[in-house]
Write a protein that holds these residues in place. Structure first.
Motif, PDB file in Angstrom:
ATOM      1  N   ILE A  26      12.010  34.382  85.719  1.00 58.90           N
ATOM      2  CA  ILE A  26      13.436  34.692  85.730  1.00 58.90           C
ATOM      3  C   ILE A  26      13.929  34.732  87.172  1.00 58.90           C
ATOM      4  CG2 ILE A  26      13.537  35.921  83.527  1.00 58.90           C
ATOM      5  CD1 ILE A  26      13.172  38.527  85.077  1.00 58.90           C
ATOM      6  N   GLY A  27      15.223  34.783  87.315  1.00 55.48           N
ATOM      7  CA  GLY A  27      15.873  34.817  88.618  1.00 55.48           C
ATOM      8  C   GLY A  27      17.264  34.232  88.457  1.00 55.48           C
ATOM      9  N   ALA A 107      20.489  39.477  93.090  1.00 54.48           N
ATOM     10  CA  ALA A 107      19.126  39.329  92.554  1.00 54.48           C
ATOM     11  C   ALA A 107      18.432  40.691  92.516  1.00 54.48           C
ATOM     12  CB  ALA A 107      18.327  38.336  93.403  1.00 54.48           C
ATOM     13  N   LYS A 108      18.560  41.465  93.583  1.00 56.27           N
ATOM     14  CA  LYS A 108      17.943  42.804  93.643  1.00 56.27           C
ATOM     15  C   LYS A 108      18.486  43.678  92.514  1.00 56.27           C
ATOM     16  CE  LYS A 108      19.681  45.982  95.963  1.00 56.27           C
ATOM     17  NZ  LYS A 108      20.134  47.328  96.061  1.00 56.27           N
ATOM     18  N   ASP A 109      19.809  43.702  92.344  1.00 51.45           N
ATOM     19  CA  ASP A 109      20.411  44.537  91.297  1.00 51.45           C
ATOM     20  C   ASP A 109      19.948  44.105  89.911  1.00 51.45           C
ATOM     21  OD1 ASP A 109      21.720  45.948  93.277  1.00 51.45           O
ATOM     22  OD2 ASP A 109      23.671  44.981  92.939  1.00 51.45           O
ATOM     23  N   SER A 113      17.688  46.470  87.504  1.00 53.03           N
ATOM     24  CA  SER A 113      18.276  46.797  86.204  1.00 53.03           C
ATOM     25  C   SER A 113      17.311  46.419  85.079  1.00 53.03           C
ATOM     26  CB  SER A 113      19.605  46.055  86.056  1.00 53.03           C
ATOM     27  OG  SER A 113      20.094  46.183  84.764  1.00 53.03           O
ATOM     28  N   LEU A 114      16.725  45.240  85.174  1.00 48.16           N
ATOM     29  CA  LEU A 114      15.772  44.780  84.157  1.00 48.16           C
ATOM     30  C   LEU A 114      14.558  45.716  84.086  1.00 48.16           C
ATOM     31  CD1 LEU A 114      14.900  42.464  82.181  1.00 48.16           C
ATOM     32  CD2 LEU A 114      13.634  41.534  84.130  1.00 48.16           C
ATOM     33  N   LEU A 115      14.041  46.100  85.251  1.00 52.08           N
ATOM     34  CA  LEU A 115      12.812  46.899  85.282  1.00 52.08           C
ATOM     35  C   LEU A 115      13.026  48.335  84.800  1.00 52.08           C
ATOM     36  CD1 LEU A 115      11.177  45.593  88.569  1.00 52.08           C
ATOM     37  CD2 LEU A 115      10.783  44.844  86.211  1.00 52.08           C
ATOM     38  N   MET A 147      14.877  43.404  98.726  1.00 54.41           N
ATOM     39  CA  MET A 147      14.748  43.509  97.269  1.00 54.41           C
ATOM     40  C   MET A 147      14.265  44.900  96.845  1.00 54.41           C
ATOM     41  SD  MET A 147      15.693  40.624  95.785  1.00 54.41           S
ATOM     42  CE  MET A 147      14.934  40.723  94.165  1.00 54.41           C
ATOM     43  N   GLU A 148      13.988  45.763  97.820  1.00 49.50           N
ATOM     44  CA  GLU A 148      13.528  47.143  97.575  1.00 49.50           C
ATOM     45  C   GLU A 148      12.309  47.169  96.649  1.00 49.50           C
ATOM     46  OE1 GLU A 148      16.888  49.565  96.401  1.00 49.50           O
ATOM     47  OE2 GLU A 148      17.990  49.067  98.234  1.00 49.50           O
ATOM     48  N   LEU A 149      11.344  46.301  96.943  1.00 53.05           N
ATOM     49  CA  LEU A 149      10.167  46.195  96.079  1.00 53.05           C
ATOM     50  C   LEU A 149       9.242  47.410  96.211  1.00 53.05           C
ATOM     51  CD1 LEU A 149       9.318  42.390  96.426  1.00 53.05           C
ATOM     52  CD2 LEU A 149      10.757  43.549  94.733  1.00 53.05           C
TER      53      LEU A 149
END
Length: 183
Positions: A26-27, A107-109, A113-115, A147-149
């Motif tokens: 995804i992306g 992308a980050k948001d 949100s997904l996670l 991306m705040e990984l």
């Protein structure tokens, strides 16, 4: 091992010890998901990929592991489907256009949100900064930051810079994915 015996050995591996794993890619739109999948499956890189409408599925064979890869459309209207296709997979691959700074906050948001979805807890995440061959791309360390990984704690998270076009780091991506195959 001669070619003939190698083929028999590979066939036996696939017949009796084969592992199939589901992977969801995804992306956001134009990140290079379809191009990456085409190259991983042994095809050629092309510049003129049309946007994915809904989803595609391709199988990628690597030794005794078959990766069943779901490539989901990245346009806003398809993002609500992402969770459904991420449930129960061996890994989630999130692809970012590392040369388009304007799309990275979105992308980050979308990723965070997904996670948040409880059904996806614990599924390993691989974030790929695609288009690393372009001059204005950001590097892996900066991608991890923006991306705040490091904030993601309920799963294994890895990040690579790749180029689907130049086939940079694709062996590392396949090795990482195969390492997450459920035995």
């Amino acid at each position: 091992m001669s070619g003939f015996f190698r083929r028999i050995y590979d066939w036996l591996l696939r017949m009796f010890w084969a592992t199939e794993m589901d992977v969801t890619m995804i992306g956001l739109q134009n990140a290079g998901k379809t191009s990456l999948l085409r190259v991983l499956a042994g095809g050629e890189f092309t510049y003129d990929s049309i946007p994915t409408v809904g989803f595609n599925m391709k199988r990628v064979q690597k030794g005794h592991v078959t990766l069943k890869c779901w490539d989901l459309g990245g346009q806003p209207r398809f993002r609500s489907m992402w969770e459904r296709y991420c449930r129960g997979v061996s890994a989630i691959v999130f692809i970012v256009d590392s040369a388009d700074a304007s799309c990275i906050p979105v992308a980050k948001d979308e990723l965070h949100s997904l996670l948040q979805k409880p059904m996806l807890n614990g599924i390993p995440l691989l974030v790929l900064g695609n288009k690393s061959d372009l001059p204005d791309k950001i590097g892996v360390d900066e991608l991890i930051d923006v991306m705040e990984l490091k904030e993601i704690t309920n799963r294994e998270v890895s990040c690579y810079a790749i180029s689907a076009k130049e086939e940079t780091n694709l062996d590392a991506v396949l090795q990482w994915l195969i390492g997450r195959a459920k035995k």
